[in-house]
Design an enzyme around this catalytic site. Sequence first.
Site, mmCIF file in Angstrom:
data_model
loop_
_atom_site.group_PDB
_atom_site.id
_atom_site.type_symbol
_atom_site.label_atom_id
_atom_site.label_comp_id
_atom_site.label_asym_id
_atom_site.label_seq_id
_atom_site.Cartn_x
_atom_site.Cartn_y
_atom_site.Cartn_z
ATOM 1 C CG ASP A 23 -1.898 -0.889 1.050
ATOM 2 O OD1 ASP A 23 -2.401 -1.318 -0.042
ATOM 3 O OD2 ASP A 23 -3.541 -1.097 2.279
ATOM 4 C CE LYS A 155 5.900 7.101 10.710
ATOM 5 N NZ LYS A 155 4.862 6.094 11.571
ATOM 6 C CD GLU A 223 -5.317 9.604 10.656
ATOM 7 O OE1 GLU A 223 -4.238 9.452 9.905
ATOM 8 O OE2 GLU A 223 -5.509 8.723 12.192
ATOM 9 C CG ASP A 242 1.081 5.052 13.775
ATOM 10 O OD1 ASP A 242 1.813 4.509 13.016
ATOM 11 O OD2 ASP A 242 -0.228 5.418 13.218
ATOM 12 C CG HIS A 247 4.852 11.854 11.877
ATOM 13 N ND1 HIS A 247 5.911 11.406 11.406
ATOM 14 C CD2 HIS A 247 3.312 10.891 11.815
ATOM 15 C CE1 HIS A 247 5.652 10.257 10.656
ATOM 16 N NE2 HIS A 247 3.970 9.684 10.818
ATOM 17 C CE LYS A 341 -4.918 5.827 13.875
ATOM 18 N NZ LYS A 341 -4.569 5.525 12.729
ATOM 19 C CE LYS A 347 -7.278 22.056 14.998
ATOM 20 N NZ LYS A 347 -7.937 22.806 15.773
ATOM 21 C CE1 TYR A 383 -5.264 31.431 13.859
ATOM 22 C CE2 TYR A 383 -4.622 29.780 12.340
ATOM 23 C CZ TYR A 383 -5.062 30.020 13.173
ATOM 24 O OH TYR A 383 -6.199 28.835 13.963
#
Length: 513
Positions: A23, A155, A223, A242, A247, A341, A347, A383
């Site tokens: 995938d 990763k 998510e 994860d 990240h 999740k 976002k 912003y």
Amino acid sequence: MTSSAENSGQPVFTIIVLGASGDLAKKKTFPALFGLFLHGHISPKTRIIGYARTKMDRPDFLKRISQHIKNTTAPKVKTMLDQFLDQSTYVSGAYDQDSGFLALEQEIQRVEREAKIYDRLFYMALPPSVFIPVANGLKRNCYTTKGINRLIVEKPFGMDLESSRTLSKALGALYREDEIYRIDHYLGKEMVKNIMILRFSNQIFGSCWNKDHISNVQITFREKIGTEGRGGYFDEFGIMRDVMQNHLLQILTLIGMEAPRSSNAEDIRDAKVNVLRAIPEVIESEVLLGQYGKSEDGTMPSYLDDDTVPKGSKTATFAAAAFHINNPRWEGVPFVLKCGKALDQQKVEIRIQFKDMGNAIFHKDVAARNELVIRVQPQEAVYLKMTQKLPGLGMDTVMSELDLSYASRFTNLTVPDAYENLILDAIVGEQSNFVRTDELDEAWRIFTPVLHKIDRGLVPVEIYPYGSRGPKHLPEFVTRFGFERHAQNYSWPETSQTSVAQAVAALSADSKL
């Protein structure tokens, strides 16, 4: 040995994608390679070879790798796609037997003779369980002595400090550090790459980027979807491994690091490692975990309803944790990382909340805290939330923003995919956006003790409804670490292409009056 990269203005590699039937390769790697090819960022001489255990003929392979490439009906795209596919081939073979890698080597040599290419880029789009046997097979059978070898590793880089060190030691015995590119695709995202420019090219930010002015930093990953049938894979790792350990921690290092000595890759990575060395281990009392249950209306399933999730699993699908950088710049400023999740929004953003004005002439409820917000995705933006006078005869105030929305400011430019950015970096040998061994080691040092306690069930997991903001104790948690939500209702106006077009049309109409 002079390589093909040195003989021309544009590096030319044979790119070998290991795990080509999976995938990740199908949805990310091959579309990114084609994007680079389409826009002229990689040489027309580039050859692509897929390798995986799945037995399939070349037409099936080409169909698989093209199915997630967009806009293929456009004439230029179709022409370029035909050329890209014409230069792509496939070899099937095992990951733990030399016979498959010998067949791969024969195919590599064939395309090298045809295109006169001598540099090789190996992209391991593979699960970590086969990293070492594949790395060994490549080194024994496919490592060129005629040019450059580069190895991109996806990763997760281990499960904890010990397993990460084992993996690093095994790879380090086979390849030099300058040949290894550990990819964290968040480092390729446009707004993450923009952090250093914002910090070190703007005096307005550089002068207040410290504990004297900043109250707290929130880095958030949200998510809307759950595991969606991927629970079996996800349950092995949990949300903290994860998303947070890689990240979000990478984003933290860019926000927290001192100015590198130069823009050289090693100087940048040195600065990131220094931040990590200043962060003590996460403690369980500063962690909040959650797992999503059914939605409040009962229409969306719980995590445990996923058939691929082990019965009774306590794996967290939400995590918040506080981090502290013990150095003169950041002493006392909490960095709160949050990821989850099945939440109410999709976002990723960085929210830097500044301190109160102190002895301001306006009441605290009137003069709210300033916040610098970097929206990583979707709708990339920067912003600054600030208090202003509400237009009118009185002195009422309103929270508004200085807004740089990419959709309206850069209407003629396309934000590149993160994988395109990073694959191109690997091709040209730019390592600043890849993870170095010592950086990886420090990251796992920070997380491993609390991860082991989570694995043993020693940190409670709170159930939260699918589609909610997360665990009910989250507001209390972030308040504990200095975050203040202003009493006034504020929502950032989401700028859409439609509204931008309408605004441009209105201005055009005005100019004709």
